[in-house]
Design an enzyme around this catalytic site. Sequence first.
Site, PDB file in Angstrom:
ATOM      1  N   GLU A 145      10.721  -8.204  -2.413  1.00 43.17           N
ATOM      2  CA  GLU A 145      11.254  -7.432  -2.041  1.00 43.17           C
ATOM      3  C   GLU A 145      10.743  -6.867  -0.856  1.00 43.17           C
ATOM      4  OE1 GLU A 145      11.434  -3.682  -0.205  1.00 43.17           O
ATOM      5  OE2 GLU A 145      10.558  -3.419  -2.254  1.00 43.17           O
ATOM      6  N   LEU A 146      11.256  -7.007   0.154  1.00 41.59           N
ATOM      7  CA  LEU A 146      10.373  -7.318   1.897  1.00 41.59           C
ATOM      8  C   LEU A 146      10.909  -6.232   2.385  1.00 41.59           C
ATOM      9  CD1 LEU A 146      10.949 -11.132   2.024  1.00 41.59           C
ATOM     10  CD2 LEU A 146       8.886  -9.719   0.567  1.00 41.59           C
TER      11      LEU A 146
ATOM     12  N   GLY B 100       6.334  -6.609  -0.285  1.00 39.76           N
ATOM     13  CA  GLY B 100       5.811  -7.483   1.910  1.00 39.76           C
ATOM     14  C   GLY B 100       6.240  -6.250   2.797  1.00 39.76           C
TER      15      GLY B 100
ATOM     16  N   TRP C  91       0.640  -1.180  -0.010  1.00 35.78           N
ATOM     17  CA  TRP C  91       0.368   0.145  -0.039  1.00 35.78           C
ATOM     18  C   TRP C  91       1.168   1.481   0.082  1.00 35.78           C
ATOM     19  CZ3 TRP C  91       1.785   1.850   4.213  1.00 35.78           C
ATOM     20  CH2 TRP C  91       2.093   1.115   5.658  1.00 35.78           C
ATOM     21  N   ASN C  92       2.254   1.200  -0.225  1.00 40.55           N
ATOM     22  CA  ASN C  92       2.956   2.464   0.396  1.00 40.55           C
ATOM     23  C   ASN C  92       3.614   3.434  -0.653  1.00 40.55           C
ATOM     24  OD1 ASN C  92       4.672   0.353   0.326  1.00 40.55           O
ATOM     25  ND2 ASN C  92       6.441   1.668   0.512  1.00 40.55           N
TER      26      ASN C  92
ATOM     27  N   CYS D 110      10.095   0.889   1.911  1.00 38.72           N
ATOM     28  CA  CYS D 110      10.967  -0.028   2.747  1.00 38.72           C
ATOM     29  C   CYS D 110      12.333   0.219   3.255  1.00 38.72           C
ATOM     30  CB  CYS D 110      10.578  -0.884   1.857  1.00 38.72           C
ATOM     31  SG  CYS D 110      10.771  -0.721   0.254  1.00 38.72           S
TER      32      CYS D 110
END
Length: 498
Positions: A256-257, A234, A157-158, A290
């Site tokens: 991509e965490l 996420g 959501w970012n 992130c």
Amino acid sequence: MPVTESLTSFQMFIDGQWTDAARRDVFESDDPYLGKPWALIPRGTAADVDRAVRAAHRALTTGEWPKLTASKRGALLRRFGDLITERSAHLAAIEVRDNGKLYAEMSAQCAYMAQWYHYYGGLADKVEGAVLPTDKPDTFNFTRYEPLGVIAAIVPWNSPLLLTTWKLAPALAAGCTVVIKPSEFTSASTLEFMKLIVEAGFPPGVVNVVTGFGADVGSPLVEHPLVAKVAFTGSDVTGARVYEAAARGMKHVSMELGGKSPNIVFADADLDNAMKGVISGIFAATGQTCIAGSRLLVQESIHDQFLEKLVAFAKTARMGNPMDQATQIGPVTNIPQLEKILKYIDIAKGEGAKTEMGGARASRPECGNGWFVEPTIFSGVRNSMRIAQEEVFGPVLSVIPFKDDEDAIAIANDVIYGLAAGVWTQNIRRALVMSEKLQAGTVWVNTYRAVSYLSPFGGYKRSGLGRESGQEMIKEYMQVKSVWISTATDVPNPFIQR
């Protein structure tokens, strides 16, 4: 009777058609600045996922899409990029309404993301196989690259549109078809984005969007037998579950965490520039990124001086309406995230960290009923504290002193994540050594938060698998085939292997 404000209704996009969820269910999407719903989003189920994946598979195998040459796919992508440039302000406004990030940032981001489609559109017909030398007589061997298949793109959501773009542009350039699952908190901009897919002229089924919740839509999408790859952005916790589910189906994955990125300021740095970089690294995007530089490592000899200067500057930040160009810090995107940030602030206080500023939910008049957290800086943080080890994903900065280069490297790497790091120094040798020793997929020196379609992005350790962006990433959505052709005039004895 009181008049209630009507909510904007959106539909899913499947097989080139706008459609309601199979069960006709909807859910509300909130405006974080107003603190109330503004849109209605279809609540999908496994039936909607199946419809979308099968549409994507048809488009991949029997539709107009596989008939296009790579050059024509590239032309479509460039046309799409042009439309994004034309409509970027409109897309940005919807994204701000849905996730509360600053319009000043989102308008620039939406305009810039067109470059991914131009770039990968140019790369579409530049992927070449090879003729290989072989030890087999009378044999010709060559390789070719082919689309991997149907891609499940799961987006947080970012930054919904940008992070969709990082997956969608190379996937389409490679010839894949895509099913996008946006976050349930920010689905509106992705659905609006699909209008440009239609206008650009992509065949039906090439790009699809299914909206809803993780258990209802995300899990069935990851587990669908016709999905060849899952591209996920996420948290590392959710990523581990997605990875496990994808493994059961032998699917390709890229992830991509999370991150707990160190921003390291040495005594020889330009302190004014470093201060601006630290502020940008943690308070821009309200810390909801992130790559947030959430751990500030400051050399002991300048620690007190730099901290005092940093706090004074941070206190000048203007909060309020994210659509206002003067606003510098916007709201948190959703209530669960607001509660999480406030919980971590309490944890930090309980661990003994000193609150230099902030440390509470914002109650300024300009914040209205929105979901705001005061920009927060903690000093006296030890790297072993939870506030220094766990991803907060909010405007919360932990300040940690260090002695020398070796100490900075040890502290910076002592975390389960490895997405990014920043180094502030005027010593070129130190810059090179630090960039080598830091366990991070991206290292910035005397800058922070720079990304480009030209450069690969991804993490070490629990920050992810694979990379996004850059020239080689188109092959993340392709598979190589080896072709053998015999030129022999006589068929060899089948019982003798050559």
